[in-house]
Scaffold this motif. Structure first.
Motif, PDB file in Angstrom:
ATOM      1  N   ALA A 233       0.836  -1.199   0.000  1.00 21.10           N
ATOM      2  CA  ALA A 233       0.000   0.000   0.000  1.00 21.10           C
ATOM      3  C   ALA A 233       0.877   1.257   0.000  1.00 21.10           C
ATOM      4  CB  ALA A 233      -0.929  -0.003   1.215  1.00 21.10           C
ATOM      5  N   LEU A 234       1.975   1.220   0.761  1.00 18.43           N
ATOM      6  CA  LEU A 234       2.886   2.361   0.800  1.00 18.43           C
ATOM      7  C   LEU A 234       3.530   2.576  -0.577  1.00 18.43           C
ATOM      8  CD1 LEU A 234       4.498   4.565   2.236  1.00 18.43           C
ATOM      9  CD2 LEU A 234       6.133   2.795   2.986  1.00 18.43           C
ATOM     10  N   ALA A 235       3.924   1.492  -1.235  1.00 19.96           N
ATOM     11  CA  ALA A 235       4.529   1.601  -2.566  1.00 19.96           C
ATOM     12  C   ALA A 235       3.537   2.223  -3.550  1.00 19.96           C
ATOM     13  CB  ALA A 235       4.970   0.218  -3.061  1.00 19.96           C
ATOM     14  N   ASN A 236       2.290   1.812  -3.472  1.00 17.10           N
ATOM     15  CA  ASN A 236       1.261   2.391  -4.342  1.00 17.10           C
ATOM     16  C   ASN A 236       1.085   3.884  -4.076  1.00 17.10           C
ATOM     17  OD1 ASN A 236       0.684   0.061  -5.759  1.00 17.10           O
ATOM     18  ND2 ASN A 236      -0.987  -0.557  -4.407  1.00 17.10           N
ATOM     19  N   ALA A 237       1.089   4.239  -2.803  1.00 13.67           N
ATOM     20  CA  ALA A 237       0.949   5.655  -2.448  1.00 13.67           C
ATOM     21  C   ALA A 237       2.142   6.459  -2.966  1.00 13.67           C
ATOM     22  CB  ALA A 237       0.820   5.797  -0.931  1.00 13.67           C
ATOM     23  N   GLN A 238       3.318   5.877  -2.853  1.00 11.64           N
ATOM     24  CA  GLN A 238       4.509   6.555  -3.356  1.00 11.64           C
ATOM     25  C   GLN A 238       4.464   6.722  -4.877  1.00 11.64           C
ATOM     26  OE1 GLN A 238       7.157   3.749  -1.464  1.00 11.64           O
ATOM     27  NE2 GLN A 238       7.959   5.321  -0.060  1.00 11.64           N
ATOM     28  N   MET A 239       3.980   5.699  -5.577  1.00  8.84           N
ATOM     29  CA  MET A 239       3.844   5.807  -7.029  1.00  8.84           C
ATOM     30  C   MET A 239       2.889   6.923  -7.395  1.00  8.84           C
ATOM     31  SD  MET A 239       3.913   1.993  -8.733  1.00  8.84           S
ATOM     32  CE  MET A 239       2.939   1.151  -7.507  1.00  8.84           C
ATOM     33  N   ALA A 240       1.759   6.977  -6.695  1.00 10.25           N
ATOM     34  CA  ALA A 240       0.770   8.017  -6.978  1.00 10.25           C
ATOM     35  C   ALA A 240       1.334   9.407  -6.707  1.00 10.25           C
ATOM     36  CB  ALA A 240      -0.489   7.785  -6.139  1.00 10.25           C
ATOM     37  N   ALA A 241       2.268   9.487  -5.770  1.00 10.00           N
ATOM     38  CA  ALA A 241       2.863  10.776  -5.418  1.00 10.00           C
ATOM     39  C   ALA A 241       4.069  11.104  -6.292  1.00 10.00           C
ATOM     40  CB  ALA A 241       3.275  10.773  -3.945  1.00 10.00           C
ATOM     41  N   GLY A 242       4.440  10.182  -7.183  1.00  7.13           N
ATOM     42  CA  GLY A 242       5.573  10.422  -8.070  1.00  7.13           C
ATOM     43  C   GLY A 242       6.909  10.017  -7.501  1.00  7.13           C
ATOM     44  N   ASP A 243       6.904   9.336  -6.350  1.00  9.20           N
ATOM     45  CA  ASP A 243       8.155   8.879  -5.732  1.00  9.20           C
ATOM     46  C   ASP A 243       8.464   7.472  -6.240  1.00  9.20           C
ATOM     47  OD1 ASP A 243      10.326   8.258  -4.177  1.00  9.20           O
ATOM     48  OD2 ASP A 243       9.237   8.240  -2.253  1.00  9.20           O
ATOM     49  N   ARG A 244       9.004   7.394  -7.460  1.00  4.29           N
ATOM     50  CA  ARG A 244       9.226   6.074  -8.046  1.00  4.29           C
ATOM     51  C   ARG A 244      10.389   5.346  -7.368  1.00  4.29           C
ATOM     52  NH1 ARG A 244      11.381   8.077 -14.008  1.00  4.29           N
ATOM     53  NH2 ARG A 244      13.502   8.679 -13.403  1.00  4.29           N
ATOM     54  N   ASP A 245      11.351   6.091  -6.827  1.00  6.01           N
ATOM     55  CA  ASP A 245      12.457   5.439  -6.126  1.00  6.01           C
ATOM     56  C   ASP A 245      11.951   4.720  -4.879  1.00  6.01           C
ATOM     57  OD1 ASP A 245      14.529   6.164  -7.871  1.00  6.01           O
ATOM     58  OD2 ASP A 245      14.706   8.135  -6.936  1.00  6.01           O
ATOM     59  N   GLY A 246      11.133   5.437  -4.097  1.00  9.25           N
ATOM     60  CA  GLY A 246      10.584   4.828  -2.890  1.00  9.25           C
ATOM     61  C   GLY A 246       9.697   3.642  -3.211  1.00  9.25           C
ATOM     62  N   ALA A 247       8.870   3.781  -4.238  1.00  7.20           N
ATOM     63  CA  ALA A 247       7.983   2.692  -4.633  1.00  7.20           C
ATOM     64  C   ALA A 247       8.779   1.476  -5.072  1.00  7.20           C
ATOM     65  CB  ALA A 247       7.072   3.171  -5.760  1.00  7.20           C
ATOM     66  N   ALA A 248       9.806   1.699  -5.879  1.00  6.65           N
ATOM     67  CA  ALA A 248      10.627   0.581  -6.351  1.00  6.65           C
ATOM     68  C   ALA A 248      11.326  -0.102  -5.181  1.00  6.65           C
ATOM     69  CB  ALA A 248      11.645   1.080  -7.363  1.00  6.65           C
TER      70      ALA A 248
END
Length: 297
Positions: A233-248
């Motif tokens: 869920a956190l990775a999805n939230a990060q993707m939605a926020a444009g934080d692709r490094d955190g999501a990855a």
């Protein structure tokens, strides 16, 4: 050579040879009394009109009025139809009597010859604008990117690169309903990597809706690193926020811990992210190496 013949040559040079320096000229040798010529003429005119933007021009030569020119081409029967490029005959189209046959031959010729066309000129004109739109979109300025692609859509509504950028800009701006409508309006048979990327962007946005504040999620994951549901869920939230490094990072963490978790959901989501960013992007190449090291290291 008589004055009339000299004039005929000059007219042919002006109307056929000179245009052929940059365009593909279809030369239709015909006559008023020729029934097959009259039957073929409308088909030639229709196809030439359809291909005008691609750099195709039709020149009709009445053999009765241009006997000297017809003799130079050794015309023995009519209709005779040739294609000329840069002053040289490049194809005999006489056997092509249907629209489909003519289109097939023209398509082949246009792929092989450096024809100057309005279509190509228009594409070259908007290429820098597409690049600018992509650069602005990659910088995170969705509003400005959407404004650029809105203008490009008005200029080139059928250009796949423009369509892709416009849809992804809509997604980045949070206008997922409009993005879905744009995808639904696409031709059913369209096949383009950029369009696939746009569809992936929308699918990812729909599966990872924006979260106003995910600091609580981050705290939960920090407190319980093995809670894959919360980390996903956190990775999805990060993707939605444009934080692709955190999501990855979080998706790779799940894959490393349990690659089959939730039927491989983390890996699948990571691959979606790769497609959205662009498979040739250096960032994607780096993340792919990290994924490969986990899966095969």
């Amino acid at each position: 050579m008589s004055p009339a013949e000299k004039q005929a040559v000059e007219d042919f040079r002006r109307d056929v040879v000179e245009p052929s320096m940059t365009q593909l000229v279809i030369i239709d040798f015909w006559a008023e009394w020729c029934g097959p010529c009259k039957a073929l003429g409308p088909t030639l005119e229709k196809v030439a009109a359809a291909y005008a933007d691609k750099g195709v021009l039709l020149a009709k030569i009445d053999t009765d009025k241009n006997q000297f020119i017809a003799a130079q081409f050794q015309i023995k029967s009519i209709p005779t139809v040739y294609a000329m490029f840069q002053g040289q005959l490049v194809a005999d189209l006489t056997s092509a009597r249907t629209e489909s046959q003519l289109r097939t031959i023209l398509d082949q010729l246009l792929k092989q010859l450096p024809i100057q066309s309005a279509e190509a000129d228009a594409a070259a004109e908007i290429e820098p604008l597409i690049a600018m739109g992509e650069e602005v979109l990659a910088s995170g300025d969705a509003t400005r990117a959407l404004s650029i692609f809105d203008q490009l859509i008005a200029m080139a509504p059928d250009n796949p690169a423009v369509l892709s950028g416009h849809i992804r800009a809509l997604v980045a701006a949070g206008q997922t309903d409009a993005a879905q409508a744009a995808i639904d309006a696409l031709p059913a048979d369209i096949k383009d990597a950029g369009i696939d990327r746009a569809k992936a962007a929308l699918a990812l946005a729909q599966s990872a809706p924006p979260v106003e504040d995910f600091s609580g999620l981050a705290a939960e994951v920090a407190a319980n690193p093995d809670d894959h549901d919360r980390r996903f869920a956190l990775a999805n939230a990060q993707m939605a926020a444009g934080d692709r490094d955190g999501a990855a990072d979080n998706l790779l963490h799940i894959v490393a811990a349990d690659r089959e978790w939730n039927e491989g959901a983390a890996r699948q989501q990571l691959l979606k992210l790769f497609e959205v960013v662009g498979l040739v992007d250096p960032w994607v190449a780096a993340q792919r190496r990290r994924l490969s090291a986990i899966l095969f290291g």
